[in-house]
Design a protein around this motif. Structure first.
Motif, PDB file in Angstrom:
ATOM      1  N   SER A  16       0.791  -1.249   0.133  1.00  0.00           N
ATOM      2  CA  SER A  16      -0.078  -0.041   0.068  1.00  0.00           C
ATOM      3  C   SER A  16       0.853   1.214  -0.071  1.00  0.00           C
ATOM      4  O   SER A  16       0.330   2.466  -0.009  1.00  0.00           O
ATOM      5  CB  SER A  16      -0.900  -0.128   1.250  1.00  0.00           C
ATOM      6  N   ASN A 110       2.092  -8.101 -12.096  1.00  0.00           N
ATOM      7  CA  ASN A 110       2.251  -6.837 -11.382  1.00  0.00           C
ATOM      8  C   ASN A 110       3.688  -6.124 -11.625  1.00  0.00           C
ATOM      9  O   ASN A 110       3.714  -5.041 -11.866  1.00  0.00           O
ATOM     10  CB  ASN A 110       1.790  -6.927  -9.798  1.00  0.00           C
ATOM     11  N   ARG A 166       4.669   5.608 -11.629  1.00  0.00           N
ATOM     12  CA  ARG A 166       3.298   5.571 -10.655  1.00  0.00           C
ATOM     13  C   ARG A 166       2.401   6.697 -11.423  1.00  0.00           C
ATOM     14  O   ARG A 166       1.069   6.333 -11.497  1.00  0.00           O
ATOM     15  CB  ARG A 166       3.612   6.033  -9.248  1.00  0.00           C
ATOM     16  N   ASP A 170      -1.174   5.430 -13.784  1.00  0.00           N
ATOM     17  CA  ASP A 170      -2.768   5.712 -13.317  1.00  0.00           C
ATOM     18  C   ASP A 170      -3.433   6.053 -14.527  1.00  0.00           C
ATOM     19  O   ASP A 170      -4.664   6.020 -14.752  1.00  0.00           O
ATOM     20  CB  ASP A 170      -2.568   6.736 -12.136  1.00  0.00           C
ATOM     21  N   ARG A 177      -4.342  -0.004 -10.314  1.00  0.00           N
ATOM     22  CA  ARG A 177      -4.081  -0.052  -8.611  1.00  0.00           C
ATOM     23  C   ARG A 177      -5.159  -0.747  -8.099  1.00  0.00           C
ATOM     24  O   ARG A 177      -5.098  -1.230  -6.832  1.00  0.00           O
ATOM     25  CB  ARG A 177      -4.311   1.649  -8.625  1.00  0.00           C
ATOM     26  N   GLU A 178      -6.350  -0.916  -8.477  1.00  0.00           N
ATOM     27  CA  GLU A 178      -7.447  -1.663  -7.787  1.00  0.00           C
ATOM     28  C   GLU A 178      -7.023  -3.180  -7.614  1.00  0.00           C
ATOM     29  O   GLU A 178      -7.362  -3.641  -6.692  1.00  0.00           O
ATOM     30  CB  GLU A 178      -8.747  -1.598  -8.501  1.00  0.00           C
ATOM     31  N   GLY A 181      -2.607  -2.798  -6.490  1.00  0.00           N
ATOM     32  CA  GLY A 181      -1.874  -2.118  -5.262  1.00  0.00           C
ATOM     33  C   GLY A 181      -1.315  -0.961  -5.977  1.00  0.00           C
ATOM     34  O   GLY A 181      -1.658  -0.656  -6.963  1.00  0.00           O
ATOM     35  N   VAL A 182      -0.655   0.007  -5.022  1.00  0.00           N
ATOM     36  CA  VAL A 182       0.116   1.235  -5.738  1.00  0.00           C
ATOM     37  C   VAL A 182       1.148   0.547  -6.741  1.00  0.00           C
ATOM     38  O   VAL A 182       1.931  -0.238  -6.383  1.00  0.00           O
ATOM     39  CB  VAL A 182       0.729   1.856  -4.333  1.00  0.00           C
ATOM     40  N   PRO A 183       1.285   1.350  -7.892  1.00  0.00           N
ATOM     41  CA  PRO A 183       2.360   0.772  -8.933  1.00  0.00           C
ATOM     42  C   PRO A 183       3.694   1.135  -8.070  1.00  0.00           C
ATOM     43  O   PRO A 183       3.861   2.087  -7.457  1.00  0.00           O
ATOM     44  CB  PRO A 183       1.937   1.664  -9.933  1.00  0.00           C
ATOM     45  N   ASN A 185       5.291  -0.120  -5.655  1.00  0.00           N
ATOM     46  CA  ASN A 185       5.078  -0.168  -4.192  1.00  0.00           C
ATOM     47  C   ASN A 185       6.292  -0.862  -3.405  1.00  0.00           C
ATOM     48  O   ASN A 185       7.058  -1.181  -4.404  1.00  0.00           O
ATOM     49  CB  ASN A 185       3.779  -0.882  -3.886  1.00  0.00           C
TER      50      ASN A 185
END
Length: 393
Positions: A16, A110, A166, A170, A177-178, A181-183, A185
């Protein structure tokens, strides 16, 4: 050490988190003409290996000032020992990085989706992989752990690069992201660091490099310090290694947890399969044409199968090689074949790597190891003539 440390709950916390200081710094330059400014920033980071690009963007000076110090208590002697080990095994390192560390990570969608976000790694494979190798050289051979050193600057520039990814993810991968998670991360950043440290050391074991446990830990320590420079630590505590494996054995536990969470079969990971195929195509072209005529074009494929194993290769669509065992034997004895009057080299697989990669690795005038773009295949004669030495003239 208990595996509870690498629980899903803890790793979800890392997943996250991005890199707030780098994201805020990037935000200072993207408010106006964002794509042009990001393009300029990336170009400067790619072309200038010595200085951060703050002369183009003075508003980034505060970020570079705040992130330019080594963590308190850094043991520079251990770092130097790690650097020396890498320099002594530059060819084996190139083999493992190109034919295990990088492609093994393609098994995680990912990671593969982000790597392939612009198609750069697939369509400009050599340039992108060479840039990764150069980054590793900057960290591990340049005596760069000092204010303004290459390791420090490389970390700062990569943090901004990740912030840019990041930002773009988006826009161009809005569903990422959904689902993931956060690109870029902290969990994904940490496994990338493990590819350059823990996985590299496991490859050394496969190639029988013969490092002692203490030498392995020194190499690993170097990358732990680099991970802190990359922002893999709790917010506001750049000295804390709370998010990092404590040792090589602890790194193995983290890596197994990461594989369980993210590695998937090839049929549900088209980006990873495409990247692995592009990687292999490029590596085959690096085998000198004279050796390809005798079937050694399969050498990169053999190395992948040997270094990664059947299960890991199947996850990225790298199947078996016809005549694998015969080709493996030939690879291990190619040095003796090229030097018929000399005794066979017990490090034959490393020697073959020397022949494959010597035209990619050079010594700069100041004695630092660098990666360079190959020029002509006539270098094969020089490779054979000078293969007693791991350095290039």
């Amino acid at each position: 050490m208990s595996t509870d440390r690498w629980s899903d709950a803890f790793l979800d916390t890392l997943r996250s988190k991005g890199d707030t200081p780098a994201d805020e710094a990037l935000g200072l330059i993207v408010s106006d003409n964002e794509l042009a400014n990001i393009t300029t920033l990336f170009r400067e980071m790619d072309s200038n290996d010595e200085f951060p690009p703050s002369h183009h963007f003075p508003q980034l000076s505060d970020f570079f000032r705040k992130t330019g110090d080594l963590p308190p208590g850094t043991d520079l002697l251990r770092i130097r020992r790690g650097e020396d080990i890498f320099r002594e095994h530059i060819f084996e390192s190139a083999i493992v990085l190109l034919m295990r560390s990088l492609p093994e990570g393609y098994a995680a969608p990912n990671l593969a989706i982000i790597l392939n976000i612009s198609g750069q790694l697939e369509t400009h494979t050599f340039k992108r992989l060479l840039a990764t190798l150069q980054m590793v050289v900057n960290v591990m051979t340049a005596r760069g752990f000092q204010p303004g050193g290459k390791a420090v600057i490389t970390a700062q520039k990569l943090r901004l690069l990740h912030a840019g990814i990041r930002h773009l993810a988006d826009r161009y991968r809005p569903a990422f992201r959904e689902k993931y998670g956060v690109p870029v991360n902290l969990e994904d950043m940490l496994v990338t660091i493990m590819g350059f440290s823990y996985i590299l050391l496991m490859g050394f074991r496969t190639l029988n490099v013969g490092l002692t446990p203490a030498e392995e830990e020194d190499c690993f320590y170097l990358w732990k310090v680099y991970a802190l420079l990359m922002g893999i630590h709790p917010d506001g505590h750049p000295e804390s290694d709370e998010y990092l494996p404590r040792s090589v054995d602890d790194a193995a536990l983290f890596y197994e947890a990461y594989k369980r969470r993210h590695y998937v079969p090839a049929e549900v990971n088209p980006d990873g399969v495409a990247l692995a195929a592009a990687d292999l195509r490029m590596l085959r072209r690096k085998v000198p044409i004279v050796l390809r005529l005798f079937g050694f074009g399969a050498a990169p494929h053999i190395y992948m199968r040997e270094l990664m194993g059947e299960e890991a290769c199947s996850r990225i669509g790298v199947g078996p090689v016809r005549g694998h065992h015969l080709l493996k034997w030939l690879l291990a004895h190619v040095h003796a074949m090229l030097h018929p009057l000399e005794q066979a080299d017990p490090g034959g697989l490393g020697r073959m790597g020397e022949i494959m990669f010597q035209d990619m690795i050079a010594k700069a005038y100041n004695g630092e190891v660098t990666f360079t773009v190959p020029t002509t295949l006539k270098a094969l004669r020089e490779i054979v003539r000078s293969s007693k030495s791991p350095a290039v003239a």
